[in-house]
Design an enzyme around this catalytic site. Structure first.
Site, mmCIF file in Angstrom:
data_model
loop_
_atom_site.group_PDB
_atom_site.id
_atom_site.type_symbol
_atom_site.label_atom_id
_atom_site.label_comp_id
_atom_site.label_asym_id
_atom_site.label_seq_id
_atom_site.Cartn_x
_atom_site.Cartn_y
_atom_site.Cartn_z
ATOM 1 N N ASP A 118 -0.531 17.165 -1.763
ATOM 2 C CA ASP A 118 -0.892 16.031 -2.562
ATOM 3 C C ASP A 118 0.104 15.899 -3.580
ATOM 4 O O ASP A 118 0.579 16.503 -4.013
ATOM 5 C CB ASP A 118 -1.779 15.809 -3.750
ATOM 6 C CG ASP A 118 -3.139 14.861 -3.893
ATOM 7 O OD1 ASP A 118 -4.049 13.813 -3.915
ATOM 8 O OD2 ASP A 118 -2.275 13.808 -5.283
ATOM 9 N N THR A 135 -8.504 5.991 -5.687
ATOM 10 C CA THR A 135 -8.174 4.775 -6.871
ATOM 11 C C THR A 135 -6.315 4.843 -5.757
ATOM 12 O O THR A 135 -5.542 4.359 -5.883
ATOM 13 C CB THR A 135 -6.648 6.599 -6.975
ATOM 14 O OG1 THR A 135 -6.144 7.411 -6.934
ATOM 15 C CG2 THR A 135 -7.722 7.238 -8.639
ATOM 16 N N HIS A 179 -9.079 14.517 1.435
ATOM 17 C CA HIS A 179 -8.370 15.417 0.864
ATOM 18 C C HIS A 179 -8.625 16.672 1.118
ATOM 19 O O HIS A 179 -10.057 16.709 1.278
ATOM 20 C CB HIS A 179 -8.939 15.549 -0.801
ATOM 21 C CG HIS A 179 -8.671 14.388 -1.913
ATOM 22 N ND1 HIS A 179 -7.346 14.319 -2.623
ATOM 23 C CD2 HIS A 179 -9.172 12.978 -1.717
ATOM 24 C CE1 HIS A 179 -7.515 13.785 -3.151
ATOM 25 N NE2 HIS A 179 -8.418 12.553 -2.876
ATOM 26 N N CYS A 184 0.865 -1.405 -0.098
ATOM 27 C CA CYS A 184 -0.019 -0.062 -0.204
ATOM 28 C C CYS A 184 0.488 1.716 -0.169
ATOM 29 O O CYS A 184 1.668 0.907 1.057
ATOM 30 C CB CYS A 184 -0.650 0.021 1.180
ATOM 31 S SG CYS A 184 -1.908 1.242 1.693
ATOM 32 N N GLY A 205 -14.218 7.530 -7.189
ATOM 33 C CA GLY A 205 -13.077 7.829 -8.051
ATOM 34 C C GLY A 205 -12.020 7.623 -6.630
ATOM 35 O O GLY A 205 -10.723 8.118 -7.284
ATOM 36 N N ASN A 258 -12.734 10.133 -1.274
ATOM 37 C CA ASN A 258 -13.217 9.228 -2.802
ATOM 38 C C ASN A 258 -13.417 7.815 -1.431
ATOM 39 O O ASN A 258 -11.867 7.252 -1.058
ATOM 40 C CB ASN A 258 -12.698 9.659 -3.976
ATOM 41 C CG ASN A 258 -12.338 10.666 -4.512
ATOM 42 O OD1 ASN A 258 -13.639 11.025 -4.264
ATOM 43 N ND2 ASN A 258 -11.225 11.417 -5.033
ATOM 44 N N CYS A 260 0.932 3.299 3.058
ATOM 45 C CA CYS A 260 1.394 2.138 4.089
ATOM 46 C C CYS A 260 2.567 2.827 4.073
ATOM 47 O O CYS A 260 3.750 3.550 5.264
ATOM 48 C CB CYS A 260 0.802 0.767 4.814
ATOM 49 S SG CYS A 260 -0.681 0.639 5.159
ATOM 50 N N HIS A 269 -8.652 8.038 3.642
ATOM 51 C CA HIS A 269 -7.776 9.530 3.602
ATOM 52 C C HIS A 269 -8.520 10.406 3.268
ATOM 53 O O HIS A 269 -9.807 10.359 2.319
ATOM 54 C CB HIS A 269 -6.129 9.484 2.274
ATOM 55 C CG HIS A 269 -6.827 9.013 1.188
ATOM 56 N ND1 HIS A 269 -6.956 7.688 0.418
ATOM 57 C CD2 HIS A 269 -7.280 9.838 -0.406
ATOM 58 C CE1 HIS A 269 -7.343 7.712 -0.827
ATOM 59 N NE2 HIS A 269 -7.083 9.081 -1.275
HETATM 60 P P1 5GP Z 1 -7.760 9.498 -4.617
HETATM 61 O O1 5GP Z 1 -8.480 9.196 -6.140
HETATM 62 O O2 5GP Z 1 -8.314 8.333 -3.833
HETATM 63 O O3 5GP Z 1 -9.228 10.297 -4.075
HETATM 64 O O4 5GP Z 1 -7.012 9.659 -3.926
HETATM 65 C C1 5GP Z 1 -5.555 10.086 -3.603
HETATM 66 C C2 5GP Z 1 -4.522 10.413 -4.114
HETATM 67 O O5 5GP Z 1 -2.587 9.963 -3.670
HETATM 68 C C3 5GP Z 1 -4.528 11.203 -5.146
HETATM 69 O O6 5GP Z 1 -4.778 12.547 -5.817
HETATM 70 C C4 5GP Z 1 -2.703 11.657 -5.822
HETATM 71 O O7 5GP Z 1 -2.298 12.412 -6.347
HETATM 72 C C5 5GP Z 1 -2.565 11.367 -4.440
HETATM 73 N N1 5GP Z 1 -1.536 9.881 -4.490
HETATM 74 C C6 5GP Z 1 -0.449 9.296 -5.291
HETATM 75 N N2 5GP Z 1 0.151 8.452 -4.725
HETATM 76 C C7 5GP Z 1 1.122 9.553 -3.867
HETATM 77 C C8 5GP Z 1 2.242 9.749 -3.630
HETATM 78 O O8 5GP Z 1 3.446 8.425 -3.879
HETATM 79 N N3 5GP Z 1 2.298 10.768 -2.766
HETATM 80 C C9 5GP Z 1 1.782 11.790 -2.784
HETATM 81 N N4 5GP Z 1 2.397 13.130 -2.643
HETATM 82 N N5 5GP Z 1 0.213 11.978 -3.090
HETATM 83 C C10 5GP Z 1 -0.165 10.630 -4.454
HETATM 84 ZN ZN ZN Z 2 -2.387 1.764 3.479
#
Ligand code: 5GP
Ligand code: ZN
Length: 113
Positions: free
Chosen positions: A30, A95, A102, A4, A93, A87, A7, A100
């Protein structure tokens, strides 16, 4: 969870631009900011999403919201407004499958959805 990405950020294995941390959560920028302020508040504990929060996590949920409010103040967003998003799942959405939140602000945000 070793595979992960969040993690691995929590453990320090992957670097991040950390803004805040305590015994339960960390907050970092982010990597792909969608607003002038785009922070992620992440519980240290691996939970895939809000769906995995149990009654034993009620303090954690409250703490996360408290930290989000404090960070909004710290980033000078309190007076102008901001958005908190979590999300969940494919159509939501999500990913990264580690819970987490935002924190987005610093410009007028578009309509939701
Ligand atoms: P989700 O799309 O799951 O709501 O948000 C995941 C967020 O994690 C995305 O906005 C993406 O830009 C951010 N993200 C993904 N990988 C990394 C990383 O390695 N470092 C940081 N700082 N953000 C990440
Ligand atoms: Zn995790």
């Amino acid at each position: 969870m070793s595979g992960c990405i969040f993690c691995r950020i929590v453990s320090g294995e992957i670097p991040s631009q950390k803004i805040y941390e305590d015994d339960r959560v960390i907050a970092f920028k982010d990597i792909n900011p969608r607003a002038p302020v785009h922070l992620l508040v992440v519980p240290r504990k691996h939970l895939a999403s809000v769906l995995e929060l149990g009654p034993e996590d009620s303090d954690l949920g409250g703490h996360v919201l408290h930290v989000l409010g404090q960070l909004a103040r710290q980033e000078d967003l309190a007076g102008r407004g901001f958005r908190i998003v979590s999300n969940c799942g494919q159509e939501g959405g999500q990913t990264v499958d580690h819970l987490h939140f935002h924190l987005l602000g610093g410009r007028r945000l578009g309509a939701m959805g």
